[in-house]
Design an enzyme around this catalytic site. Structure first.
Site, PDB file in Angstrom:
ATOM      1  N   GLU A   1      10.620  16.688  13.543  1.00  0.00           N
ATOM      2  CA  GLU A   1      11.149  16.668  12.254  1.00  0.00           C
ATOM      3  C   GLU A   1      10.836  17.846  11.237  1.00  0.00           C
ATOM      4  O   GLU A   1       9.689  17.979  11.349  1.00  0.00           O
ATOM      5  CB  GLU A   1      10.541  15.320  11.461  1.00  0.00           C
ATOM      6  CG  GLU A   1      11.505  14.296  11.575  1.00  0.00           C
ATOM      7  CD  GLU A   1      10.717  12.935  10.624  1.00  0.00           C
ATOM      8  OE1 GLU A   1       9.582  12.829  10.827  1.00  0.00           O
ATOM      9  OE2 GLU A   1      11.543  12.227  10.026  1.00  0.00           O
TER      10      GLU A   1
ATOM     11  N   LYS B   1       0.882  -1.142  -0.142  1.00  0.00           N
ATOM     12  CA  LYS B   1      -0.008   0.198   0.089  1.00  0.00           C
ATOM     13  C   LYS B   1       1.001   1.389  -0.172  1.00  0.00           C
ATOM     14  O   LYS B   1       1.396   1.643   1.044  1.00  0.00           O
ATOM     15  CB  LYS B   1      -0.827  -0.020   1.152  1.00  0.00           C
ATOM     16  CG  LYS B   1      -2.027   1.033   0.997  1.00  0.00           C
ATOM     17  CD  LYS B   1      -2.602   1.674   2.290  1.00  0.00           C
ATOM     18  CE  LYS B   1      -1.460   2.889   2.674  1.00  0.00           C
ATOM     19  NZ  LYS B   1      -1.607   4.017   1.678  1.00  0.00           N
TER      20      LYS B   1
ATOM     21  N   ALA C   1       1.756   5.335  -0.340  1.00  0.00           N
ATOM     22  CA  ALA C   1       1.208   6.392   0.220  1.00  0.00           C
ATOM     23  C   ALA C   1       0.159   6.896  -0.910  1.00  0.00           C
ATOM     24  O   ALA C   1       0.630   7.210  -2.248  1.00  0.00           O
ATOM     25  CB  ALA C   1       2.438   7.790   0.263  1.00  0.00           C
TER      26      ALA C   1
ATOM     27  N   GLU D   1      10.131   1.272  10.210  1.00  0.00           N
ATOM     28  CA  GLU D   1      11.337   2.307   9.782  1.00  0.00           C
ATOM     29  C   GLU D   1      10.585   3.664  10.019  1.00  0.00           C
ATOM     30  O   GLU D   1       9.711   4.196   9.288  1.00  0.00           O
ATOM     31  CB  GLU D   1      11.520   2.140   8.467  1.00  0.00           C
ATOM     32  CG  GLU D   1      12.439   1.006   8.065  1.00  0.00           C
ATOM     33  CD  GLU D   1      13.862   0.886   8.469  1.00  0.00           C
ATOM     34  OE1 GLU D   1      14.326   1.808   8.881  1.00  0.00           O
ATOM     35  OE2 GLU D   1      14.344  -0.069   8.728  1.00  0.00           O
TER      36      GLU D   1
HETATM   37  P1  NAP Z   1       2.838   8.676   7.381  1.00  0.00           P
HETATM   38  O1  NAP Z   1       1.825   9.668   7.635  1.00  0.00           O
HETATM   39  O2  NAP Z   1       2.997   7.975   8.668  1.00  0.00           O
HETATM   40  O3  NAP Z   1       2.380   7.803   6.161  1.00  0.00           O
HETATM   41  C1  NAP Z   1       3.194   6.491   5.597  1.00  0.00           C
HETATM   42  C2  NAP Z   1       2.238   5.537   5.163  1.00  0.00           C
HETATM   43  O4  NAP Z   1       1.587   5.147   6.376  1.00  0.00           O
HETATM   44  C3  NAP Z   1       1.396   6.141   4.120  1.00  0.00           C
HETATM   45  O5  NAP Z   1       1.126   4.836   2.931  1.00  0.00           O
HETATM   46  C4  NAP Z   1      -0.099   6.327   4.628  1.00  0.00           C
HETATM   47  O6  NAP Z   1      -1.176   6.373   3.827  1.00  0.00           O
HETATM   48  C5  NAP Z   1       0.120   5.142   5.699  1.00  0.00           C
HETATM   49  N1  NAP Z   1      -0.820   5.535   6.764  1.00  0.00           N
HETATM   50  C6  NAP Z   1      -1.238   6.601   7.377  1.00  0.00           C
HETATM   51  N2  NAP Z   1      -2.058   6.554   8.487  1.00  0.00           N
HETATM   52  C7  NAP Z   1      -2.270   5.241   8.400  1.00  0.00           C
HETATM   53  C8  NAP Z   1      -2.973   4.552   9.343  1.00  0.00           C
HETATM   54  N3  NAP Z   1      -4.073   5.107  10.208  1.00  0.00           N
HETATM   55  N4  NAP Z   1      -3.158   3.309   9.194  1.00  0.00           N
HETATM   56  C9  NAP Z   1      -2.488   2.713   8.164  1.00  0.00           C
HETATM   57  N5  NAP Z   1      -1.642   3.232   7.423  1.00  0.00           N
HETATM   58  C10 NAP Z   1      -1.694   4.484   7.403  1.00  0.00           C
HETATM   59  O7  NAP Z   1       4.204   9.293   6.907  1.00  0.00           O
HETATM   60  P2  NAP Z   1       4.575  10.182   5.452  1.00  0.00           P
HETATM   61  O8  NAP Z   1       4.071  11.560   5.818  1.00  0.00           O
HETATM   62  O9  NAP Z   1       4.166   9.598   4.403  1.00  0.00           O
HETATM   63  O10 NAP Z   1       6.173   9.937   5.414  1.00  0.00           O
HETATM   64  C11 NAP Z   1       7.007  10.684   6.390  1.00  0.00           C
HETATM   65  C12 NAP Z   1       7.250   9.991   7.500  1.00  0.00           C
HETATM   66  O11 NAP Z   1       8.026   8.980   7.213  1.00  0.00           O
HETATM   67  C13 NAP Z   1       8.326  10.797   8.363  1.00  0.00           C
HETATM   68  O12 NAP Z   1       8.300  10.864   9.581  1.00  0.00           O
HETATM   69  C14 NAP Z   1       9.816  10.262   7.846  1.00  0.00           C
HETATM   70  O13 NAP Z   1      10.808  10.303   8.874  1.00  0.00           O
HETATM   71  C15 NAP Z   1       9.525   8.877   7.771  1.00  0.00           C
HETATM   72  N6  NAP Z   1      10.311   7.906   6.955  1.00  0.00           N
HETATM   73  C16 NAP Z   1      11.098   7.076   7.775  1.00  0.00           C
HETATM   74  C17 NAP Z   1      12.090   6.215   6.850  1.00  0.00           C
HETATM   75  C18 NAP Z   1      12.706   5.247   7.482  1.00  0.00           C
HETATM   76  O14 NAP Z   1      13.332   4.593   6.740  1.00  0.00           O
HETATM   77  N7  NAP Z   1      12.875   5.164   8.976  1.00  0.00           N
HETATM   78  C19 NAP Z   1      12.058   6.550   5.426  1.00  0.00           C
HETATM   79  C20 NAP Z   1      11.273   7.546   4.976  1.00  0.00           C
HETATM   80  C21 NAP Z   1      10.258   8.105   5.563  1.00  0.00           C
HETATM   81  P3  NAP Z   1      -1.683   7.547   3.166  1.00  0.00           P
HETATM   82  O15 NAP Z   1      -0.652   8.178   2.364  1.00  0.00           O
HETATM   83  O16 NAP Z   1      -2.619   7.068   2.426  1.00  0.00           O
HETATM   84  O17 NAP Z   1      -2.097   8.465   4.157  1.00  0.00           O
END
Ligand code: NAP
Length: 479
Positions: free
Chosen positions: A383, A176, A178, A252
């Site tokens: 962040e 799934k 984003a 992650e």
């Molecule tokens: P996010 O809002 O947590 O979303 C990540 C994924 O989770 C998306 O596919 C999102 O879908 C899904 N999601 C959101 N809410 C959910 C829920 N309640 N249940 C199930 N899935 C859900 O993060 P983001 O804004 O896309 O990415 C930025 C974050 O990722 C930052 O905090 C960054 O540090 C972190 N990141 C970490 C790494 C690592 O390797 N540690 C690498 C890259 C990014 P939708 O898009 O449909 O909302």
């Protein structure tokens, strides 16, 4: 957009509309224009994806490792061949500039090649029980169907960093992506299909309601693994859901990377490293340098040099020539950056360069360096996810390490020093899963990527990345 753009769900080897969902728009963050509409899965679609993955999994697990490896290798070759088109797609839906998008495609493809090589190197062990009565055999078996959830900031690499090891280990997957960036993930689904992945082994289900898709997939009994990359907040929610079925998890999550410059560092190298650690992908990376701690004797010099380098970066559409900084991914991300900078300035910080958002359409924020940032500014605790470098002068290395560790997160830390022995000793004390020592980039498919504390669980890449998609089976044997 290209005629062969994939915009439907990939379930069981078939591209199809959502049965109980609808379609969602994908935007170019530089223009805010709609560039495509994509099928948005509902719970019936999500269940169908989990079911087809469950049916395909035993056959894929039984496929010879060499054959699985060759499928991954072909997918690497196809991605590499089509790097320009894929990069343009990433730029269109994510905003990062073309050179960065090209870099991401190369990085993403490399996970497929690396894990094609790892697929044939999965070994177990045989030992004699201490009592001498029997042998202890340990086999490594695929964990089962894996559910993969990825963020928008690396729409290609976060997908292949999970699909590569899953397929190498013999797992089938439901991905799934984003909802801001589903097109790249769908394109990768198509490439894997062309490379010979059997129907049902890779399923891609974008959905505007992430929680609906996730709930439906996670309740399928064949799903045994959840691998998530995203924010710490969502990661915690998913850990709770995974606990209900005791799923194996890889997390992650977010970062808050300190970037330490000691007085004995080569300042040219430190500025070059800072540009990489800060500006890669518009500053929208989990590994982005989020806080700069610079020893007082070199703080002014470092700040001036970094501000000069940041000030030279041209902002614009990522597909235009000579542009080094694209738009941020959406209005919420731009507004967060603006609010953090405004609050820091309110606490006494001074923007040496940048500091004011650009005009729309598009979500613009310029490269910004802040000096004199107060220790209690929220910008040092959250962040930023944007091209802003807050600089704090510190008295010595001890203060730098203490400040660096003063966070619940622990993904990566950067440290620049001219004394490698001292650098290694300090690296051991930094609470992070990864340390960039005189280097502004740590990501490498051959290395174990991941965080400690609230930055995550498990590792992706390296040999560990493969093991995270396997279970150890112990057979007590007499012969
Ligand atoms: P996010 O809002 O947590 O979303 C990540 C994924 O989770 C998306 O596919 C999102 O879908 C899904 N999601 C959101 N809410 C959910 C829920 N309640 N249940 C199930 N899935 C859900 O993060 P983001 O804004 O896309 O990415 C930025 C974050 O990722 C930052 O905090 C960054 O540090 C972190 N990141 C970490 C790494 C690592 O390797 N540690 C690498 C890259 C990014 P939708 O898009 O449909 O909302």
């Amino acid at each position: 957009m290209a005629d062969d753009l994939r915009t439907d769900l990939l379930i069981g080897g078939t591209w199809r509309e959502a049965v109980d969902g609808d379609r969602m728009e994908v935007h170019d963050p530089a223009t805010e224009e709609v560039i495509a509409t994509v099928a948005s899965a509902g719970s019936v679609d999500a269940r169908a994806a989990a079911e087809t993955a469950a049916e395909a999994q035993p056959g894929w697990a039984a496929t010879a490792p060499r054959e699985r490896a060759e499928v991954l290798r072909r997918a690497w070759a196809l991605m590499t061949e089509r790097a320009d088109d894929l990069a343009a797609l990433i730029t269109r839906e994510n905003g990062k500039v073309r050179a960065e998008a090209r870099g991401e495609v190369a990085y993403a493809a490399e996970f497929l090649r690396w894990f094609s090589e790892e697929a044939v190197r999965l070994s177990g062990e045989v030992t004699t029980a201490p009592a001498g009565t029997n042998r202890i055999l340990v086999l490594r078996q695929p964990v089962g169907v894996a559910y993969l959830v990825t963020p928008w900031n690396f729409p290609a690499a976060m997908a292949t960093r999970k699909i590569g090891p899953a397929l190498a280990a013999g797992c089938s997957v439901v991905l799934k992506p984003a909802s801001l960036t589903p097109l790249t993930a769908l394109a990768i689904g198509g490439i894997l299909q062309e490379a010979g992945v059997p129907d049902g082994v890779v399923n891609v289900v974008p959905g505007r309601s992430a929680s609906t898709v996730t709930a439906a997939v996670l309740e399928h009994p064949a799903v045994r693994k959840l691998s998530f990359t995203g924010s710490t907040g969502v990661g915690k929610l998913l850990l709770e859901q995974a606990a209900r079925r005791v799923l194996k998890t890889s997390m992650e999550l977010g970062g808050n990377a300190p970037f330490i410059v000691l007085a004995d560092a080569d300042l040219d190298a430190a500025v070059e490293g800072a540009m990489l650690a800060k500006m890669r992908h518009n500053g929208e990376t989990c590994t982005a340098a989020n806080r700069f701690y610079v020893e007082a004797p070199v703080a002014e010099d470092f700040t001036r040099r970094l501000a000069e380098a940041m000030g030279r970066v041209r902002m614009g559409h990522g597909l235009d020539e000579g542009v080094g900084l694209g738009p941020l991914v959406d209005a919420a991300t731009r507004d967060k950056v603006r609010d953090l900078v405004d609050a820091a300035v309110g606490h006494g910080a001074h923007p040496v360069v940048g500091g004011t958002p650009g005009e729309g359409p598009g979500f613009w924020y310029p490269a910004t360096v802040l000096e004199g940032v107060a220790p209690d500014s929220p910008i040092l605790a959250e962040e930023i996810f944007g091209p802003v470098a807050p600089i704090v002068a510190v008295a010595d290395a001890e203060e730098a390490v203490a400040q660096a560790n003063d966070t619940p997160l622990g993904l990566v830390s950067y440290l620049f020093t001219g004394d490698l022995r001292r650098g290694l000793a300090l690296a051991e004390r930094l609470e992070a899963g990864m340390v960039g020592l005189n280097r502004g980039l740590v990501s490498d498919p051959a290395a174990p990527f991941g965080g400690v504390k609230e930055s995550g669980l498990g590792r992706e890449g390296g040999h560990e990345g493969l093991l995270d998609y396997t279970e150890a089976k112990y057979v007590a044997t007499e012969w």
